[in-house]
Design a protein around this motif. Structure first.
Motif, mmCIF file in Angstrom:
data_model
loop_
_atom_site.group_PDB
_atom_site.id
_atom_site.type_symbol
_atom_site.label_atom_id
_atom_site.label_comp_id
_atom_site.label_asym_id
_atom_site.label_seq_id
_atom_site.Cartn_x
_atom_site.Cartn_y
_atom_site.Cartn_z
ATOM 1 N N SER A 169 41.321 39.596 33.900
ATOM 2 C CA SER A 169 40.910 38.357 33.873
ATOM 3 C C SER A 169 40.762 37.785 35.224
ATOM 4 O O SER A 169 39.590 37.103 35.445
ATOM 5 C CB SER A 169 42.147 37.600 32.959
ATOM 6 O OG SER A 169 42.149 37.925 31.984
ATOM 7 N N THR A 170 41.522 38.084 36.000
ATOM 8 C CA THR A 170 41.117 37.690 37.287
ATOM 9 C C THR A 170 39.968 38.076 37.949
ATOM 10 O O THR A 170 39.054 37.346 38.468
ATOM 11 C CB THR A 170 42.143 38.199 38.312
ATOM 12 O OG1 THR A 170 43.764 38.122 37.866
ATOM 13 C CG2 THR A 170 42.417 37.993 39.887
ATOM 14 N N LYS A 228 37.272 35.822 36.185
ATOM 15 C CA LYS A 228 37.342 34.513 36.987
ATOM 16 C C LYS A 228 36.486 34.475 38.127
ATOM 17 O O LYS A 228 35.906 33.701 38.456
ATOM 18 C CB LYS A 228 38.823 33.931 37.110
ATOM 19 C CG LYS A 228 39.426 33.588 35.634
ATOM 20 C CD LYS A 228 40.848 33.126 36.060
ATOM 21 C CE LYS A 228 41.737 33.384 34.910
ATOM 22 N NZ LYS A 228 43.265 33.243 35.247
HETATM 23 N N1 LIG Z 1 46.734 31.273 37.833
HETATM 24 C C1 LIG Z 1 47.368 32.146 38.120
HETATM 25 N N2 LIG Z 1 48.046 32.271 39.241
HETATM 26 C C2 LIG Z 1 48.743 33.007 39.800
HETATM 27 N N3 LIG Z 1 49.021 34.342 39.431
HETATM 28 C C3 LIG Z 1 48.275 34.503 38.129
HETATM 29 C C4 LIG Z 1 47.352 33.312 37.429
HETATM 30 N N4 LIG Z 1 46.725 34.022 36.359
HETATM 31 C C5 LIG Z 1 47.162 35.311 36.414
HETATM 32 N N5 LIG Z 1 48.110 35.711 37.268
HETATM 33 C C6 LIG Z 1 48.715 37.059 37.495
HETATM 34 O O1 LIG Z 1 47.663 38.063 38.118
HETATM 35 C C7 LIG Z 1 48.137 39.039 37.311
HETATM 36 C C8 LIG Z 1 46.857 39.538 36.616
HETATM 37 O O2 LIG Z 1 46.862 38.990 35.548
HETATM 38 P P1 LIG Z 1 45.238 39.038 34.646
HETATM 39 O O3 LIG Z 1 45.471 38.095 33.638
HETATM 40 O O4 LIG Z 1 44.208 38.931 35.514
HETATM 41 O O5 LIG Z 1 45.689 40.450 33.945
HETATM 42 P P2 LIG Z 1 44.917 41.064 32.713
HETATM 43 O O6 LIG Z 1 44.459 42.487 33.053
HETATM 44 O O7 LIG Z 1 43.760 40.386 32.458
HETATM 45 O O8 LIG Z 1 46.067 41.074 31.762
HETATM 46 P P3 LIG Z 1 45.803 41.180 29.942
HETATM 47 O O9 LIG Z 1 45.295 42.375 29.467
HETATM 48 O O10 LIG Z 1 47.506 40.964 29.641
HETATM 49 O O11 LIG Z 1 44.965 39.957 29.636
HETATM 50 C C9 LIG Z 1 49.261 39.046 36.507
HETATM 51 O O12 LIG Z 1 50.372 39.608 37.263
HETATM 52 C C10 LIG Z 1 49.329 37.566 36.378
HETATM 53 O O13 LIG Z 1 50.688 37.076 36.003
#
Ligand SMILES: Nc1ncnc2c1ncn2[C@@H]1O[C@H](COP(=O)(O)OP(=O)(O)OP(=O)(O)O)[C@@H](O)[C@H]1O
Length: 256
Positions: A67-68, A71
Motif C-alpha cells: 500500500s505504501t 500511495k
Molecule cells: N501512515 C503511516 N504512517 C506510518 N507507518 C505506516 C503508515 N501506514 C502504514 N505504515 C506502516 O508501513 C508498513 C507497511 O505497510 P503497508 O500498509 O504498506 O503494507 P502492505 O504490504 O500493504 O500490508 P497488507 O498486505 O497488510 O495490506 C507497516 O509496518 C505499517 O505499519
C-alpha cells in the motif's frame, strides 16, 4: 458484415500490432528510492519502473509495503529518499485507481452512473461541472465492461462482481495510460473473479498498463509481464520468467 460494437479478430490483431509499434513511454520510475513515512523507509534502495503497456503484479507479505508503494505512485505520499518520477499525465490525475472495497462502500446509495462519473473528479481541479464528453466517455466505459444497462440501478443493490465492474468503469474514466488495482478480487466468487481478470486482460491488450496488488498470483501470473515481490525490506522486480527461476517464487507455489 461486421456486427456493430463487435470487433473482428483482424481489427483486434491490428490494434495489438499498433500498440506494439507505439514507442514505450516511461510512466513510473523509482531510482534508488526509499519509500515510507516521516523519514523512515519501509522499502530502501528501490528501483522499479512501469512503462506503457506493462502488466505488473505486486505481491508480498502483510506489512511489506504494497500500500505504501501504491500511495507513492498515486502521489498521496512523497518518497523519503531517492527519486520517484511520474509521467506528467499521472501527476495531473490521469491514473485509474481501483481501491479495496470496504463494507460501507458496498452499500453506497448512489446510481451506477453517478459512481462511474465520479471517476472524473480527480481531473476536475479546473471544472465544477461534468462536460458532455465526460458523459459520453462514461457510457463508453460502461459499454466496454458490459454494464451499460445498469446505468440507473442503485450501486448498493448490485452483486459484488457487478460492483467491481462499475468501479473499473469509474477508474477508466480517470485512466489514460495506467490502471492501479489493490486486490480487486477480494470478496468475489471465482466466476466474478475470472470475469474481472478477463476484462483486465482485454484492457491490457488495448494498450492499458496495469499495476495490480494481488494475493492471487496463481491466477494472474499468466497475464502478467513483470512481478514485483516485496519481502521484509528486500524485493524482487523482473520478468515472470526471471521470477519463476528465483527463490522468491517458492512462497506462492505457482510452479504447478
Ligand atoms: N501512515 C503511516 N504512517 C506510518 N507507518 C505506516 C503508515 N501506514 C502504514 N505504515 C506502516 O508501513 C508498513 C507497511 O505497510 P503497508 O500498509 O504498506 O503494507 P502492505 O504490504 O500493504 O500490508 P497488507 O498486505 O497488510 O495490506 C507497516 O509496518 C505499517 O505499519
Amino acid at each position: 458484415m461486421q456486427e456493430q460494437g463487435k470487433e473482428s479478430s483482424t481489427d483486434s490483431q491490428n490494434k495489438k500490432k499498433e500498440n506494439n509499434l507505439k514507442e514505450k513511454k516511461d510512466l513510473i520510475c523509482c531510482h534508488d528510492a526509499g519509500l515510507g513515512y516521516e523519514n523512515k523507509s519501509i522499502i530502501e534502495h528501490f528501483n522499479f519502473e512501469v512503462q506503457s503497456g506493462d502488466y505488473v503484479c505486486v505481491v508480498g507479505e502483510n506489512g511489506s509495503g504494497k500500500s505504501t508503494l501504491l500511495k507513492t505512485i498515486l502521489g498521496l505520499i512523497k518518497q523519503v529518499s531517492g527519486e520517484v518520477v511520474l509521467s506528467d499525465d499521472i501527476k495531473n490525475g490521469a491514473i485509474g485507481y481501483l481501491p479495496q472495497q470496504t463494507q460501507v462502500q458496498r452499500n453506497f446509495p448512489a446510481s451506477v452512473m453517478e459512481v462511474v462519473m465520479s471517476g472524473f473528479l480527480n481531473q476536475k481541479k479546473r471544472f465544477t461541472f461534468y462536460r458532455n464528453e465526460d458523459k459520453k466517455r462514461a457510457i463508453y466505459n460502461m459499454k466496454r465492461l458490459g454494464i451499460e444497462s445498469l446505468q440507473k440501478a442503485c450501486y448498493g443493490n448490485l452483486s459484488g462482481g457487478q460492483q467491481q465492474r462499475v468501479l473499473l468503469a469509474r477508474a477508466l474514466c480517470a485512466a489514460r495510460d495506467i490502471l492501479v488495482l489493490d486486490e480487486p478480487v477480494t470478496g468475489l466468487d471465482p466466476m466474478a473473479a475470472a470475469e474481472l481478470y478477463d476484462n483486465l486482460h482485454k484492457l491490457h491488450q488495448e494498450g492499458m498498463a496495469i499495476v495490480m496488488v494481488t494475493h492471487d498470483l496463481k491466477s494472474t501470473v499468466h497475464w502478467a509481464d513483470k512481478i514485483l515481490h516485496l519481502s521484509n525490506g528486500s524485493y524482487f522486480f523482473g520478468s515472470v520468467h526471471e521470477y519463476m527461476d528465483s527463490d522468491f517464487s517458492d512462497i506462492f507455489s505457482i510452479h504447478s
